[in-house]
Design a protein around this motif. Structure first.
Motif, PDB file in Angstrom:
ATOM      1  N   ILE A   9       0.841  -1.196   0.000  1.00 41.57           N
ATOM      2  CA  ILE A   9       0.000   0.000   0.000  1.00 41.57           C
ATOM      3  C   ILE A   9       0.875   1.245   0.000  1.00 41.57           C
ATOM      4  N   SER A  10       1.914   1.249   0.805  1.00 39.45           N
ATOM      5  CA  SER A  10       2.833   2.386   0.846  1.00 39.45           C
ATOM      6  C   SER A  10       3.483   2.615  -0.510  1.00 39.45           C
ATOM      7  N   MET A  11       3.915   1.546  -1.143  1.00 36.48           N
ATOM      8  CA  MET A  11       4.558   1.653  -2.447  1.00 36.48           C
ATOM      9  C   MET A  11       3.579   2.206  -3.481  1.00 36.48           C
ATOM     10  N   PHE A  12       2.349   1.699  -3.478  1.00 44.95           N
ATOM     11  CA  PHE A  12       1.367   2.153  -4.459  1.00 44.95           C
ATOM     12  C   PHE A  12       0.969   3.610  -4.224  1.00 44.95           C
ATOM     13  N   LEU A  13       0.754   3.992  -2.969  1.00 46.62           N
ATOM     14  CA  LEU A  13       0.367   5.381  -2.693  1.00 46.62           C
ATOM     15  C   LEU A  13       1.488   6.351  -3.052  1.00 46.62           C
ATOM     16  N   THR A  14       2.741   5.941  -2.832  1.00 38.26           N
ATOM     17  CA  THR A  14       3.867   6.775  -3.249  1.00 38.26           C
ATOM     18  C   THR A  14       3.905   6.890  -4.765  1.00 38.26           C
ATOM     19  N   SER A  15       3.583   5.809  -5.470  1.00 36.53           N
ATOM     20  CA  SER A  15       3.509   5.850  -6.933  1.00 36.53           C
ATOM     21  C   SER A  15       2.399   6.779  -7.398  1.00 36.53           C
ATOM     22  N   CYS A  16       1.278   6.778  -6.685  1.00 38.89           N
ATOM     23  CA  CYS A  16       0.182   7.689  -7.034  1.00 38.89           C
ATOM     24  C   CYS A  16       0.601   9.146  -6.840  1.00 38.89           C
ATOM     25  N   LEU A  17       1.314   9.423  -5.742  1.00 41.70           N
ATOM     26  CA  LEU A  17       1.786  10.782  -5.499  1.00 41.70           C
ATOM     27  C   LEU A  17       2.782  11.236  -6.565  1.00 41.70           C
ATOM     28  N   ALA A  18       3.572  10.292  -7.077  1.00 42.38           N
ATOM     29  CA  ALA A  18       4.547  10.612  -8.116  1.00 42.38           C
ATOM     30  C   ALA A  18       3.900  10.682  -9.499  1.00 42.38           C
ATOM     31  N   GLY A  19       2.630  10.305  -9.599  1.00 44.67           N
ATOM     32  CA  GLY A  19       1.937  10.350 -10.882  1.00 44.67           C
ATOM     33  C   GLY A  19       2.178   9.138 -11.761  1.00 44.67           C
ATOM     34  N   LEU A  20       2.703   8.054 -11.190  1.00 47.92           N
ATOM     35  CA  LEU A  20       2.987   6.861 -11.983  1.00 47.92           C
ATOM     36  C   LEU A  20       1.825   5.873 -11.998  1.00 47.92           C
ATOM     37  N   GLN A  21       0.934   5.945 -11.012  1.00 45.87           N
ATOM     38  CA  GLN A  21      -0.205   5.037 -10.908  1.00 45.87           C
ATOM     39  C   GLN A  21      -1.472   5.843 -10.669  1.00 45.87           C
ATOM     40  N   VAL A  22      -2.614   5.184 -10.875  1.00 43.39           N
ATOM     41  CA  VAL A  22      -3.922   5.817 -10.643  1.00 43.39           C
ATOM     42  C   VAL A  22      -4.717   4.920  -9.704  1.00 43.39           C
ATOM     43  N   LEU A  23      -5.303   5.520  -8.685  1.00 41.75           N
ATOM     44  CA  LEU A  23      -6.105   4.780  -7.709  1.00 41.75           C
ATOM     45  C   LEU A  23      -7.523   4.644  -8.255  1.00 41.75           C
ATOM     46  N   LEU A  53       7.657   2.255  15.861  1.00 40.28           N
ATOM     47  CA  LEU A  53       6.662   2.441  14.816  1.00 40.28           C
ATOM     48  C   LEU A  53       7.075   3.556  13.864  1.00 40.28           C
ATOM     49  N   VAL A  54       7.524   4.671  14.423  1.00 40.01           N
ATOM     50  CA  VAL A  54       7.976   5.793  13.585  1.00 40.01           C
ATOM     51  C   VAL A  54       9.182   5.377  12.750  1.00 40.01           C
ATOM     52  N   PHE A  55      10.094   4.627  13.340  1.00 38.58           N
ATOM     53  CA  PHE A  55      11.285   4.180  12.615  1.00 38.58           C
ATOM     54  C   PHE A  55      10.901   3.244  11.470  1.00 38.58           C
ATOM     55  N   GLN A  56       9.973   2.315  11.706  1.00 38.54           N
ATOM     56  CA  GLN A  56       9.536   1.415  10.643  1.00 38.54           C
ATOM     57  C   GLN A  56       8.808   2.164   9.535  1.00 38.54           C
ATOM     58  N   LEU A  57       7.960   3.113   9.905  1.00 36.48           N
ATOM     59  CA  LEU A  57       7.265   3.899   8.884  1.00 36.48           C
ATOM     60  C   LEU A  57       8.239   4.731   8.061  1.00 36.48           C
ATOM     61  N   ALA A  59      11.451   4.034   7.504  1.00 35.41           N
ATOM     62  CA  ALA A  59      12.207   3.112   6.652  1.00 35.41           C
ATOM     63  C   ALA A  59      11.369   2.660   5.464  1.00 35.41           C
ATOM     64  N   GLN A  60      10.100   2.420   5.704  1.00 37.40           N
ATOM     65  CA  GLN A  60       9.225   1.999   4.611  1.00 37.40           C
ATOM     66  C   GLN A  60       9.039   3.124   3.597  1.00 37.40           C
ATOM     67  N   HIS A  61       8.897   4.350   4.073  1.00 36.84           N
ATOM     68  CA  HIS A  61       8.754   5.489   3.161  1.00 36.84           C
ATOM     69  C   HIS A  61      10.037   5.691   2.337  1.00 36.84           C
ATOM     70  N   ILE A  62      11.181   5.557   2.976  1.00 41.70           N
ATOM     71  CA  ILE A  62      12.456   5.711   2.261  1.00 41.70           C
ATOM     72  C   ILE A  62      12.604   4.627   1.202  1.00 41.70           C
ATOM     73  N   GLU A  63      12.266   3.400   1.532  1.00 35.84           N
ATOM     74  CA  GLU A  63      12.364   2.305   0.565  1.00 35.84           C
ATOM     75  C   GLU A  63      11.396   2.514  -0.596  1.00 35.84           C
ATOM     76  N   SER A  64      10.182   2.952  -0.290  1.00 38.16           N
ATOM     77  CA  SER A  64       9.214   3.223  -1.358  1.00 38.16           C
ATOM     78  C   SER A  64       9.702   4.348  -2.254  1.00 38.16           C
ATOM     79  N   SER A  65      10.229   5.394  -1.656  1.00 38.56           N
ATOM     80  CA  SER A  65      10.740   6.516  -2.443  1.00 38.56           C
ATOM     81  C   SER A  65      11.912   6.095  -3.322  1.00 38.56           C
ATOM     82  N   ARG A  66      12.790   5.245  -2.786  1.00 37.79           N
ATOM     83  CA  ARG A  66      13.926   4.756  -3.572  1.00 37.79           C
ATOM     84  C   ARG A  66      13.439   3.966  -4.782  1.00 37.79           C
ATOM     85  N   ALA A  67      12.453   3.112  -4.578  1.00 35.63           N
ATOM     86  CA  ALA A  67      11.931   2.304  -5.672  1.00 35.63           C
ATOM     87  C   ALA A  67      11.234   3.167  -6.724  1.00 35.63           C
TER      88      ALA A  67
END
Length: 144
Positions: A9-23, A53-57, A59-67
């Motif tokens: 979900i994090s990966m897809f929502l980041t893709s939507c924010l970047a304009g690469l996917q559509v929800l 929890l903040v650290f995991q979130l 890390a997940q955001h950084i990984e999604s952004s990298r991808a």
């Protein structure tokens, strides 16, 4: 809600924010199923660490952004970067971001812990590097 199980979900929502996917409705209903499954799988642990929890979130955001940045670079016709170079360039950036996040969350001893446990970190980083290179090399073959 389990953070690790919501990575898609994090990966897809980041893709939507970047304009690469559509929800759309189908994807939204899939997210509801995933979130419901995560909620049902909670152990109702009372020792929840907010810092963890903040650290995991983070890390997940950084990984999604990298991808997502990697996907944008790969899709660009101006810049062509092979998968090994992309992994070599993105890994230190992610490491620095996580180290800064650890320090900002109140752990000023993080650099010293890195120095004392470098063999384990090196082994883990080597495995992660190999995985990223294999994923980057196999994905175009599978999706063709």
């Amino acid at each position: 809600l389990s953070v690790k199980q919501t990575r898609i979900i994090s990966m897809f929502l980041t893709s939507c924010l970047a304009g690469l996917q559509v929800l759309d409705g189908r994807r939204l209903s899939l997210f509801v199923v995933i979130i419901t499954g995560c909620i049902l799988a909670i152990d109702w642990e009372t020792d929840l660490s907010f810092v963890g929890l903040v650290f995991q979130l983070s890390a997940q955001h950084i990984e999604s952004s990298r991808a997502i940045v990697g996907e944008m670079v790969a899709a660009s016709s101006d810049v062509k970067v092979d998968s090994l170079s992309a992994t070599v360039l993105s890994a230190p950036t992610c490491c620095c971001a996580l180290l800064l996040g650890s320090i900002s969350l109140g752990n000023p001893t993080a650099p010293f812990v890195v120095l004392t446990s470098w063999p384990y970190l090196f082994a883990s980083a080597s495995l992660a590097f190999a995985m990223h290179v294999m994923v980057a090399e196999v994905t175009p073959i599978i999706s063709a």
